[in-house]
Design a protein around this motif. Structure first.
Motif, PDB file in Angstrom:
ATOM      1  N   LEU A  28       0.814  -1.213   0.000  1.00  0.00           N
ATOM      2  CA  LEU A  28       0.000   0.000   0.000  1.00  0.00           C
ATOM      3  C   LEU A  28       0.849   1.266   0.000  1.00  0.00           C
ATOM      4  CD1 LEU A  28      -2.684  -1.042   2.638  1.00  0.00           C
ATOM      5  CD2 LEU A  28      -2.832  -1.207   0.151  1.00  0.00           C
ATOM      6  N   ASP A  29       0.376   2.235  -0.734  1.00  0.00           N
ATOM      7  CA  ASP A  29       1.020   3.552  -0.780  1.00  0.00           C
ATOM      8  C   ASP A  29       0.129   4.549  -0.057  1.00  0.00           C
ATOM      9  OD1 ASP A  29       2.354   5.892  -1.325  1.00  0.00           O
ATOM     10  OD2 ASP A  29       1.806   5.947  -3.454  1.00  0.00           O
ATOM     11  N   PHE A  30       0.563   4.951   1.155  1.00  0.00           N
ATOM     12  CA  PHE A  30      -0.190   5.923   1.938  1.00  0.00           C
ATOM     13  C   PHE A  30       0.043   7.354   1.454  1.00  0.00           C
ATOM     14  CE2 PHE A  30      -1.139   3.661   6.235  1.00  0.00           C
ATOM     15  CZ  PHE A  30      -1.806   2.661   5.543  1.00  0.00           C
ATOM     16  N   GLY A  31       0.952   7.510   0.500  1.00  0.00           N
ATOM     17  CA  GLY A  31       1.292   8.858   0.034  1.00  0.00           C
ATOM     18  C   GLY A  31       0.122   9.588  -0.617  1.00  0.00           C
ATOM     19  N   ARG A  32      -0.859   8.830  -1.117  1.00  0.00           N
ATOM     20  CA  ARG A  32      -2.021   9.436  -1.780  1.00  0.00           C
ATOM     21  C   ARG A  32      -3.138   9.774  -0.802  1.00  0.00           C
ATOM     22  NH1 ARG A  32      -3.940   5.334  -5.921  1.00  0.00           N
ATOM     23  NH2 ARG A  32      -5.365   7.025  -6.522  1.00  0.00           N
ATOM     24  N   VAL A  33      -2.996   9.331   0.442  1.00  0.00           N
ATOM     25  CA  VAL A  33      -4.009   9.624   1.458  1.00  0.00           C
ATOM     26  C   VAL A  33      -3.834  11.056   1.939  1.00  0.00           C
ATOM     27  CG1 VAL A  33      -4.845   9.065   3.776  1.00  0.00           C
ATOM     28  CG2 VAL A  33      -4.145   7.222   2.213  1.00  0.00           C
ATOM     29  N   ASN A  34      -4.907  11.818   1.942  1.00  0.00           N
ATOM     30  CA  ASN A  34      -4.800  13.199   2.403  1.00  0.00           C
ATOM     31  C   ASN A  34      -5.948  13.566   3.324  1.00  0.00           C
ATOM     32  OD1 ASN A  34      -7.095  14.010   0.858  1.00  0.00           O
ATOM     33  ND2 ASN A  34      -5.815  14.365  -0.940  1.00  0.00           N
ATOM     34  N   ALA A  35      -5.736  14.671   4.027  1.00  0.00           N
ATOM     35  CA  ALA A  35      -6.781  15.276   4.854  1.00  0.00           C
ATOM     36  C   ALA A  35      -6.838  16.741   4.462  1.00  0.00           C
ATOM     37  CB  ALA A  35      -6.446  15.127   6.337  1.00  0.00           C
ATOM     38  N   GLU A  36      -8.038  17.227   4.170  1.00  0.00           N
ATOM     39  CA  GLU A  36      -8.173  18.582   3.671  1.00  0.00           C
ATOM     40  C   GLU A  36      -9.514  19.167   4.093  1.00  0.00           C
ATOM     41  OE1 GLU A  36      -7.807  18.020  -0.509  1.00  0.00           O
ATOM     42  OE2 GLU A  36      -9.808  17.164  -0.732  1.00  0.00           O
ATOM     43  N   PRO A  37      -9.686  20.479   3.934  1.00  0.00           N
ATOM     44  CA  PRO A  37     -10.988  21.063   4.259  1.00  0.00           C
ATOM     45  C   PRO A  37     -12.040  20.534   3.290  1.00  0.00           C
ATOM     46  CG  PRO A  37      -9.296  22.768   4.027  1.00  0.00           C
ATOM     47  CD  PRO A  37      -8.716  21.498   3.500  1.00  0.00           C
ATOM     48  N   ARG A  39     -15.257  20.594   0.817  1.00  0.00           N
ATOM     49  CA  ARG A  39     -15.723  21.649  -0.087  1.00  0.00           C
ATOM     50  C   ARG A  39     -16.859  22.450   0.530  1.00  0.00           C
ATOM     51  NH1 ARG A  39     -15.682  18.845  -6.154  1.00  0.00           N
ATOM     52  NH2 ARG A  39     -13.415  18.459  -6.234  1.00  0.00           N
ATOM     53  N   ASP A  40     -17.695  21.783   1.288  1.00  0.00           N
ATOM     54  CA  ASP A  40     -18.807  22.442   1.978  1.00  0.00           C
ATOM     55  C   ASP A  40     -18.569  22.288   3.474  1.00  0.00           C
ATOM     56  OD1 ASP A  40     -21.159  23.333   3.084  1.00  0.00           O
ATOM     57  OD2 ASP A  40     -22.463  22.253   1.684  1.00  0.00           O
ATOM     58  N   SER A  41     -18.392  23.414   4.178  1.00  0.00           N
ATOM     59  CA  SER A  41     -18.099  23.359   5.610  1.00  0.00           C
ATOM     60  C   SER A  41     -19.227  22.731   6.407  1.00  0.00           C
ATOM     61  CB  SER A  41     -17.807  24.768   6.143  1.00  0.00           C
ATOM     62  OG  SER A  41     -18.934  25.613   5.940  1.00  0.00           O
ATOM     63  N   ALA A  42     -20.416  22.661   5.819  1.00  0.00           N
ATOM     64  CA  ALA A  42     -21.542  22.038   6.512  1.00  0.00           C
ATOM     65  C   ALA A  42     -21.319  20.535   6.691  1.00  0.00           C
ATOM     66  CB  ALA A  42     -22.838  22.285   5.746  1.00  0.00           C
ATOM     67  N   HIS A  43     -20.410  19.966   5.893  1.00  0.00           N
ATOM     68  CA  HIS A  43     -20.163  18.522   5.953  1.00  0.00           C
ATOM     69  C   HIS A  43     -19.213  18.144   7.082  1.00  0.00           C
ATOM     70  CE1 HIS A  43     -21.230  18.296   1.384  1.00  0.00           C
ATOM     71  NE2 HIS A  43     -22.301  18.393   2.158  1.00  0.00           N
ATOM     72  N   GLY A  44     -18.487  19.113   7.609  1.00  0.00           N
ATOM     73  CA  GLY A  44     -17.546  18.804   8.675  1.00  0.00           C
ATOM     74  C   GLY A  44     -16.345  19.721   8.642  1.00  0.00           C
ATOM     75  N   ASP A  45     -15.296  19.313   9.359  1.00  0.00           N
ATOM     76  CA  ASP A  45     -14.088  20.134   9.468  1.00  0.00           C
ATOM     77  C   ASP A  45     -12.922  19.573   8.659  1.00  0.00           C
ATOM     78  OD1 ASP A  45     -15.335  21.861  11.398  1.00  0.00           O
ATOM     79  OD2 ASP A  45     -15.052  20.275  12.887  1.00  0.00           O
ATOM     80  N   VAL A  46     -12.894  18.255   8.489  1.00  0.00           N
ATOM     81  CA  VAL A  46     -11.819  17.587   7.757  1.00  0.00           C
ATOM     82  C   VAL A  46     -12.436  16.524   6.867  1.00  0.00           C
ATOM     83  CG1 VAL A  46      -9.704  16.213   7.941  1.00  0.00           C
ATOM     84  CG2 VAL A  46     -10.194  17.951   9.672  1.00  0.00           C
ATOM     85  N   ALA A  47     -11.935  16.415   5.650  1.00  0.00           N
ATOM     86  CA  ALA A  47     -12.371  15.355   4.731  1.00  0.00           C
ATOM     87  C   ALA A  47     -11.150  14.553   4.312  1.00  0.00           C
ATOM     88  CB  ALA A  47     -13.056  15.957   3.514  1.00  0.00           C
ATOM     89  N   THR A  48     -11.344  13.249   4.124  1.00  0.00           N
ATOM     90  CA  THR A  48     -10.228  12.421   3.668  1.00  0.00           C
ATOM     91  C   THR A  48     -10.672  11.465   2.557  1.00  0.00           C
ATOM     92  OG1 THR A  48      -8.545  10.794   4.331  1.00  0.00           O
ATOM     93  CG2 THR A  48     -10.659  10.706   5.488  1.00  0.00           C
ATOM     94  N   ASN A  49      -9.737  11.185   1.675  1.00  0.00           N
ATOM     95  CA  ASN A  49      -9.966  10.282   0.542  1.00  0.00           C
ATOM     96  C   ASN A  49      -9.418   8.884   0.815  1.00  0.00           C
ATOM     97  OD1 ASN A  49      -7.238  10.754   0.527  1.00  0.00           O
ATOM     98  ND2 ASN A  49      -7.093  11.187  -1.661  1.00  0.00           N
TER      99      ASN A  49
END
Length: 586
Positions: A28-37, A39-49
């Protein structure tokens, strides 16, 4: 403290604890995993792929993997809610306690919040402006000056070791033209009638004082000398005068350089530096003798249909091989570029950034080829091209400057609208895109004027503190007291939204520095100012949200802490941009 880096690490730790991941961890390559704001702040504070990018190598459904990750994240006390959205994105909402700790940390760090070590001390040379020393800076130089200076500031804030450099083009034929233009003004100072300035010479009135200075220093002696004697004397005086003018122009724009590097130094002592650079390329197998086919279109001045010493630049990424030594034994302009890059590399720079005008687009591949050949691929070279700036006043094109002769000077622009509007607006569009600069719009006091809007936000922050001291005459607003006051008191959703915008700052710094795009910072500052103004306006309709509540000292201190954090980030960003954080707007 980068919130998103923090939670990216937490998400990866959650992944590491999953049995399905443990079985295939080496694949597995964890390098593509990110945490970011989100797109809609109503969905939460952090989003991850995380689930989206790892489901395929794990051979599972993205939503199923996302649910497993969510189960682990729900065990984190700093997370109040976590959910799966769409095909498998994960949205995380943080606890109020976490936000309060983060705001307290912002207050403690002040203007150092957002400072990063992502650069790792990598040595970077940023060369910008580098205008020919033949006259005052014009508005075309202005954009490159601001982009280069702000980028260097940004890189320094992100942990790079940065040197700001100006390359003085003082060895070309344009310097002979300058000297002859100055000598004409010298004759004028002696009382001669010079008539119209001959075609090919510089006509601007800015050369009149240089002629007067020559008269004061030499009297009539230069007039009696043959050209081969007065030309080098006048060259030296003219270059010194022009560089003095250029330094003053740059200072008016709050642009500074640590190094002024003279092209003439490369030609000193029989052009030792150039000869050494060519010998180095020869030793590495990048130089040969040969002829070049004629280029398409108009032939350049230094093209020859004869055998020359050529740089085998096509083997390192260029379109054509480049001449280094002409058939008569003289060096080409490009040979000096090679020597200059080698000098930078020998000075220990890991990366060289050139900020050039759009008309230098043809130089990009050849400079990149030089970097690969000279450094053996060890050094990185980046060229940032700044597109044209068009000047308007109330929508009408601005006329040329009489002082310069044929262009609008940088000083004209700064003196009319001020340093800060110039610097901010030169960054308020990506450097690779054309920029329209309207004198009227950049001085109006409205939301549509980004620099006013951002500076007004900082001034409003300062006004809140003045208001607080009026309400509580013995109020101590030391940063430690403000940081301690935040815990358990800042809870309103609109306060959390403002804190979320502040939390993006370290991420903006790192991403802007790594992408070498200082315009991102200008955009962020405007967004932060907008968020602050919006929260301020809520206080008009909802008095319970106002920053200062004269009936509740402790709540007022906590909210002053939030205001302090906003002011600190605005000031930090404006310092990088090169503009002032205003205490008051007049």
């Amino acid at each position: 403290m980068n919130l998103f880096t923090d939670f990216e690490d937490r998400i990866k730790n959650a992944l590491e604890s999953l049995e399905i991941v443990k079985e295939k961890r080496s694949e597995l390559d964890f390098g593509r995993v990110n945490a970011e704001p989100p797109r809609d702040s109503a969905h939460g504070d952090v989003a991850t792929n995380a689930a989206m990018v790892l489901s395929k190598p794990l051979g599972t459904n993205p939503r199923a993997l996302a649910e497993l990750i969510c189960e682990k994240l729900r065990q984190d006390p700093d997370i109040s809610d976590v959910s799966v959205a769409g095909p498998g994105f994960i949205n995380v909402r943080l606890s109020k306690a976490y936000w309060q700790r983060l705001i307290a940390r912002m207050i403690e760090l002040g203007t150092d919040f957002g400072r990063s070590d992502v650069g790792g001390g990598r040595k970077v040379n940023v060369e910008y402006v580098s205008a020919n020393p033949t006259g005052p800076m014009h508005v075309g130089h202005c954009r490159g000056a601001v982009v280069g200076d702000a980028l260097a500031n940004l890189l320094g804030f992100a942990g790079y070791e940065v040197t700001k450099e100006y390359y003085i083009n003082d060895a070309g034929s344009q310097i002979d033209v300058l000297a002859r233009s100055v000598f004409l003004r010298y004759r004028e100072a002696l009382g001669e009638s010079i008539g119209d300035i001959p075609a090919g010479l510089y006509p601007g009135d800015y050369l009149v004082p240089v002629g007067e200075a020559l008269k004061a220093e030499f009297g009539t002696r230069l007039r009696a000398m043959p050209e081969d004697q007065w030309l080098p004397i006048v060259k030296d005086r003219a270059i010194d005068a022009m560089m003095g003018m250029i330094r003053e122009d740059l200072a008016a724009l709050n642009v500074t350089h640590e190094v002024f590097y003279s092209e003439r130094s490369l030609h000193a002592d029989g052009a030792t530096a150039i000869r050494t650079a060519i010998n180095d390329l020869t030793f590495k197998g990048h130089v040969y003798k040969g002829t070049l086919p004629p280029p398409k279109g108009q032939l350049p001045e230094d093209w020859e249909d004869r055998e020359q010493v050529l740089f085998r630049s096509t083997e390192v990424g260029d379109d054509i091989d480049r001449p280094l030594i002409k058939s008569d034994g003289s060096y080409t302009y490009f040979a000096a570029d090679v020597a200059y890059f080698k000098d930078k590399f020998d000075r220990g720079f890991d990366e060289m950034i050139y900020v050039l005008g759009a008309d230098h687009g043809g130089y990009v591949k050849r400079l990149e080829a030089v970097a690969r050949a000279v450094s053996g691929g060890k050094a990185k070279l980046t060229v940032l091209l700044c597109q044209l700036v068009k000047l308007y006043r109330n929508g009408e094109p601005v006329k040329m400057s009489k002082r310069s002769g044929d262009f609008v000077t940088l000083r004209d622009v700064v003196e009319e609208v001020g340093r800060d509007p110039v610097r901010f607006m030169m960054l308020y569009r990506k450097n690779s895109e054309p920029l329209d600069f309207d004198f009227a719009k950049v001085t109006e006091q409205s939301k549509d004027n980004p620099v006013f809007y951002v500076q007004y936000a900082h001034a409003r922050c300062m006004s809140v503190f003045r208001q607080a001291r009026e309400a509580f005459t013995d109020l101590d607003t030391d940063s430690k007291i403000l940081a301690d006051a935040v815990a358990g008191r800042l809870e309103d959703p609109s306060e959390m939204q403002l804190a979320a915008k502040l939390a993006e700052y370290p991420r903006v710094i790192e991403q802007s520095a790594q992408a070498q795009e200082p315009h991102r910072l200008a955009f962020y500052l405007y967004d932060l100012a907008s968020a602050f103004h919006a929260h301020w306006n809520k206080g008009k309709d909802q008095p319970e949200l106002r920053f200062v509540n004269d009936k509740n000292r402790e709540l007022s201190l906590a909210r002053l802490g939030l205001v302090y954090a906003v002011a600190s980030v605005l000031k930090s960003g404006l310092l990088i941009v090169g503009a002032e954080a205003k205490e008051e707007m007049r």
